[in-house]
Design a protein around this motif. Structure first.
Motif, PDB file in Angstrom:
ATOM      1  N   ILE A 108      38.799 -38.011 -24.549  1.00 22.16           N
ATOM      2  CA  ILE A 108      37.943 -37.133 -25.347  1.00 22.16           C
ATOM      3  C   ILE A 108      38.774 -36.113 -26.139  1.00 22.16           C
ATOM      4  O   ILE A 108      38.232 -35.189 -26.738  1.00 22.16           O
ATOM      5  CB  ILE A 108      36.880 -36.410 -24.483  1.00 22.16           C
ATOM      6  CG1 ILE A 108      37.549 -35.545 -23.408  1.00 22.16           C
ATOM      7  CG2 ILE A 108      35.916 -37.414 -23.860  1.00 22.16           C
ATOM      8  CD1 ILE A 108      36.613 -34.519 -22.815  1.00 22.16           C
TER       9      ILE A 108
ATOM     10  N   LEU B 242      31.077 -34.934 -21.534  1.00 23.28           N
ATOM     11  CA  LEU B 242      31.145 -36.231 -22.205  1.00 23.28           C
ATOM     12  C   LEU B 242      31.730 -37.363 -21.340  1.00 23.28           C
ATOM     13  O   LEU B 242      31.132 -38.445 -21.295  1.00 23.28           O
ATOM     14  CB  LEU B 242      31.905 -36.093 -23.539  1.00 23.28           C
ATOM     15  CG  LEU B 242      31.864 -37.304 -24.456  1.00 23.28           C
ATOM     16  CD1 LEU B 242      30.435 -37.737 -24.756  1.00 23.28           C
ATOM     17  CD2 LEU B 242      32.599 -37.006 -25.764  1.00 23.28           C
TER      18      LEU B 242
ATOM     19  N   CYS C 278      29.751 -40.722 -20.614  1.00 26.39           N
ATOM     20  CA  CYS C 278      30.265 -42.018 -21.073  1.00 26.39           C
ATOM     21  C   CYS C 278      30.318 -43.018 -19.921  1.00 26.39           C
ATOM     22  O   CYS C 278      29.961 -44.183 -20.087  1.00 26.39           O
ATOM     23  CB  CYS C 278      31.657 -41.859 -21.684  1.00 26.39           C
ATOM     24  SG  CYS C 278      31.615 -41.112 -23.312  1.00 26.39           S
TER      25      CYS C 278
ATOM     26  N   PRO D  22      34.752 -31.881 -27.616  1.00 25.42           N
ATOM     27  CA  PRO D  22      35.629 -33.037 -27.488  1.00 25.42           C
ATOM     28  C   PRO D  22      35.840 -33.696 -28.849  1.00 25.42           C
ATOM     29  O   PRO D  22      35.195 -33.331 -29.837  1.00 25.42           O
ATOM     30  CB  PRO D  22      34.861 -33.941 -26.538  1.00 25.42           C
ATOM     31  CG  PRO D  22      33.440 -33.564 -26.700  1.00 25.42           C
ATOM     32  CD  PRO D  22      33.417 -32.125 -27.089  1.00 25.42           C
TER      33      PRO D  22
ATOM     34  N   ILE E 109      30.457 -40.607 -30.949  1.00 28.04           N
ATOM     35  CA  ILE E 109      31.625 -40.770 -30.086  1.00 28.04           C
ATOM     36  C   ILE E 109      32.634 -41.658 -30.810  1.00 28.04           C
ATOM     37  O   ILE E 109      32.266 -42.666 -31.415  1.00 28.04           O
ATOM     38  CB  ILE E 109      31.189 -41.399 -28.744  1.00 28.04           C
ATOM     39  CG1 ILE E 109      30.181 -40.480 -28.057  1.00 28.04           C
ATOM     40  CG2 ILE E 109      32.377 -41.657 -27.841  1.00 28.04           C
ATOM     41  CD1 ILE E 109      29.424 -41.137 -26.923  1.00 28.04           C
TER      42      ILE E 109
ATOM     43  N   THR F  80      37.383 -43.056 -27.797  1.00 24.12           N
ATOM     44  CA  THR F  80      36.652 -42.731 -26.571  1.00 24.12           C
ATOM     45  C   THR F  80      35.916 -43.961 -26.062  1.00 24.12           C
ATOM     46  O   THR F  80      35.958 -44.294 -24.872  1.00 24.12           O
ATOM     47  CB  THR F  80      35.648 -41.595 -26.841  1.00 24.12           C
ATOM     48  OG1 THR F  80      36.315 -40.540 -27.517  1.00 24.12           O
ATOM     49  CG2 THR F  80      35.039 -41.081 -25.556  1.00 24.12           C
TER      50      THR F  80
END
Lengths: 741, 53
Positions: A503, A529, A533, A616, A640, A644
């Motif tokens: 991130i 995050l 994820c 991030p 995103i 990532t």
């Protein structure tokens, strides 16, 4: 047995379980194979006659390759149900009656071996119960000892003291003198972290096999018997709680206890090679380390079956030092487990005396030299106890003689103080946990029985606690997310260095955990995050669209002792839609949230510079900072990155996420929207359609309309946006609702 | 039973107050109530768990 277990549970410790070792062995006896013949109808089977102490021998069909006439074996009588649950009945095997069974280890659930039957020594008495012969006519009580009593109750004597206190009985005095000898063994201690060092040199040792009774007891306690010397040191440790160690005296002419020099190496009994640090405490022979003090002995100086002369160490070490060494080398040995619980150095002498007695009896040992270095002996201490405090804290009146009885049973001396209300209590040194009046009152409370104290209602005025607005905002925000179709997840507050990289937040900007729960999870999260994820990835295995959210704290490193903690609401969407609708969906939830929490219109500002410290890594253009109209940054929203997504193995077309500061929602509590009188005339609606310059945000236009419209304009609703890929032109259409007065 | 050092650390005068503390984990209660057999599920992020409630 049940009474004892109940007593423990109510007054002392939690009993985790009891195990009757003889269960299922009621019909298992020692037998002697009288004859063995081949089974007439089966190649691999034998027909045996077995004497089990009854008048008539039994006929048993046996398939084991190693069965032979004359052997002492373990026979199961018909009608038995073995510990494994298998029932043994009289049966006919290939036309031959079998009246029982001859056992292998695994049949009895005492081992895994099924290569052949158990063959017992020739002196095993025929007809005796196998349980009695192997010491299994016993019950194991598994007691959970919490760390505050590890120093005295990780031992059978400690537990015996406890039982004595519970049932009432006389104190059991322990011998407090070290074994004596005319010669003094050459030992030196150069550090305060060794509080006492006792050593006894014993000669004429025959390191034989330990007697059956001791082997049985060790096995029952989960320790594998090895040889007499090792078994005796283990046995005394279990009995007294004091770990002991034996060195081969021919390899250890003298002993120096000191801190290690950084870089020194030591090969331990289990072949681990330690490169030592200056914080480590070691036993040396004056030159090189021979044992990691209180943790594990060295290989070179260890005893063998051939050892005839040994140095028996009974010592006491500083608990935090042992704890640090145990953690540093990952060696949670029985010894370290006890030493890190801060043992009483006075037990050293008793344990040494006991071990010497056993070594003399079993191995024929003779004491030739001894030493006891104990610079600061610990004596019993006194604690004044105010009777009024006992009554006040336990909110019950216990007669003074009952208090005295309880304390005396726990091994304490009780005298009356100068003040009438006060007792002077002398605490035995093994009870290192009892230093204050409250400690004593706890002891009185638990032995008296908390169950005997009658519950009474509170008689104080109860003040309504202040409303926790943050908690209310948290619940309100989660309710909104769930109403909008999100599922709540909870992830851990830590992640690994790989997550930080994924991130785009530098590892060094994180608070690190010195003692992580899992080896990799050393960073306190700076963003929700990674957790989101991981959950997205997991749930994409079961669903094509994932909408998840989480409320949790993030931890920003700060100069202060403790990190800054912020409560965040994070959400993520991963779906296959290719029209970019994920962004509108997320933004919609954000607006819903803001509206419900009285934050008014929120602005997604894509032109702002995003600082790597606060958010991030996100897609270079498809991201925005979310602000209130007053300009306060409230969170972020964005796509995103592929970097990532690759790390977490997310393969959907679009995955978006946002994160908001929950504490900013607390204004919801103070926000009371005021009523605007309804218009007298019908609402005038006007549709506007316009072409926009490139990179002009729709929000900029609606804000401008709102500004110009002033108080008359109630609402601006965008109902269409058109993007012509060929000409790269954009157009939008919106409806303005105007209230006329 | 609350140790006086705890009161002092929290800014109270020594021996001015006395009290008891207690605490328990919510997970265990939830597991008993809903017959959930694995405590790790709570932090697994698997929405097939949450969707059942």
């Amino acid at each position: 047995m049940h009474e004892l277990v109940d007593l423990f549970t109510v007054h002392s410790f939690e009993v985790e379980g009891t195990q009757d070792l003889a269960r299922g062995l009621e019909k298992v006896v020692i037998g002697k194979v009288l004859t063995k013949t081949k089974h007439p109808n089966a190649d691999r089977l034998h027909v045996t006659t077995v004497d089990v102490g009854t008048q008539e021998p039994l006929t048993i069909v046996c398939g084991a390759p190693n069965v032979a006439a004359g052997q002492k074996v373990v026979a199961v009588l018909a009608g038995a149900t073995l510990p494994t649950g298998v029932a043994i009945t009289k049966s006919t095997i290939r036309g031959q009656e079998s009246q029982g069974m001859i056992c292998a280890e695994d049949d009895l659930g005492i081992g895994k071996n099924h290569d052949g039957i158990i063959v017992l020594p020739d002196d095993a008495p025929v007809g005796e119960h196998f349980a009695v012969y192997t010491g299994r006519n016993d019950t194991v009580i598994d007691i959970k000892i919490l760390p505050n009593r590890g120093h005295d109750c990780l031992s059978h004597i400690g537990i015996a003291h406890e039982i004595r206190a519970l049932e009432g009985g006389c104190a059991m005095p322990l011998d407090e003198a070290m074994p004596s000898a005319t010669a003094i063994y050459d030992a030196t201690v150069t550090t305060e972290n060794c509080r006492r060092y006792g050593a006894v040199v014993l000669d004429d040792i025959t390191n034989t096999t330990t007697p059956q009774w001791m082997r049985n007891r060790l096995r029952t306690c989960g320790i594998k018997p090895i040889n007499a010397v090792v078994d005796i040191t283990n046995y005394v440790m279990l009995e007294t709680g004091q770990p002991l160690h034996a060195f081969d005296a021919t390899r250890v002419r003298k002993i120096v206890v000191r801190h290690a020099q950084a870089g020194e190496t030591l090969t331990l009994l289990d072949d681990t090679v330690c490169t030592l640090t200056a914080d480590d405490l070691v036993i040396t022979d004056g030159k090189k380390p021979i044992a990691l003090a209180g943790v594990m002995g060295g290989k070179e100086s260890g005893i063998t079956e051939d050892t005839t002369t040994l140095v028996l160490e009974s010592a006491s070490f500083d608990a935090p030092t042992i704890r640090a060494m145990q953690r540093r080398y990952g060696l949670l040995t029985d010894a370290a487990f006890r030493f890190e619980r801060d043992l009483d150095p006075n037990v050293v002498a008793y344990a040494a005396t006991r071990a010497v007695a056993l070594l003399t009896d079993i191995c024929g040992a003779r004491v030739v030299a001894a030493t006891d270095i104990y610079p600061a002996p610990v004596s019993p201490w006194t604690v004044p106890l105010a009777l009024s405090a006992v009554h006040s804290l336990l909110s019950t009146t216990i007669a003074t003689k009952d208090i005295t009885t309880i304390l005396t049973r726990l091994g304490m001396d009780v005298t009356h103080g100068k003040k009438q209300d006060t007792l002077i209590v002398t605490v035995p040194t093994v009870r290192r946990d009892l230093t204050t009046q409250e400690d004593l009152i706890e002891e009185i409370g638990r032995l008296y029985g908390y169950d005997k104290i009658t519950p009474t209602p509170l008689c104080e005025a109860i003040i309504t606690p202040e409303i926790n607005t943050l908690r209310l905002a948290e619940h309100a925000a989660m309710d909104i997310c769930i109403a909008d179709g999100f599922d709540e997840v909870k992830s851990y507050a830590y992640y690994a260095a790989g997550d930080a990289d994924a991130i785009g937040i530098a590892t060094k900007d994180h608070v690190t955990v010195l003692n992580p729960l899992a080896p990799d999870y050393v960073l306190m999260r700076r963003s929700l995050l990674p957790g989101l994820c991981r959950a997205v990835k997991k749930n994409l295995s079961y669903f094509s669209d994932v909408h998840i959210c989480e409320i949790g704290r993030i931890y920003n490193s700060a100069d202060a002792v403790l990190p800054e903690e912020h409560l965040r609401l994070g959400a993520a969407i991963a779906s296959r839609a290719t029209d970019g609708s994920q962004f509108y969906e997320l933004k919609g939830v954000a607006e819903h949230l803001a509206a419900r929490c009285g934050m008014g219109t929120i602005i997604c500002d894509a032109d702002i510079e995003m600082s790597a410290m606060t958010v991030p890594l996100l897609h270079a253009t498809r991201r925005a900072v979310v602000r209130t109209q007053a300009g306060d940054t409230f969170g972020w929203i964005g796509e995103i990155t592929t970097h990532t997504k690759k790390f977490y193995g997310i393969k959907t077309y679009a995955s978006l996420s946002w994160s908001f500061a929950i504490d900013m929602l607390t204004i919801a509590d103070t926000h009371i929207p005021l009523f605007t009188p309804l218009p007298k005339y019908p609402t005038a609606a006007r549709d506007l359609s316009m072409t926009l310059p490139s990179r002009m945000q729709v929000a900029t236009v609606t804000a401008q309309i709102a500004d110009v419209g002033g108080a008359l304009l109630r609402d601006v609703t965008v109902f269409d946006v058109y993007y012509n890929r060929a000409t790269e032109e954009r157009s939008m259409a919106c409806r303005d609702d105007v209230w006329r007065r | 039973m609350v140790h006086q050092n705890v009161f002092v650390a929290a800014g109270y005068e020594r021996n001015a107050y006395q009290g008891f503390m207690r605490g328990f984990g919510l997970e265990r209660l939830v597991m008993m109530k809903y017959k959930i057999d694995d405590i790790r599920l709570f932090h697994s992020g698997d929405v097939r768990l949450t969707r059942q409630f």
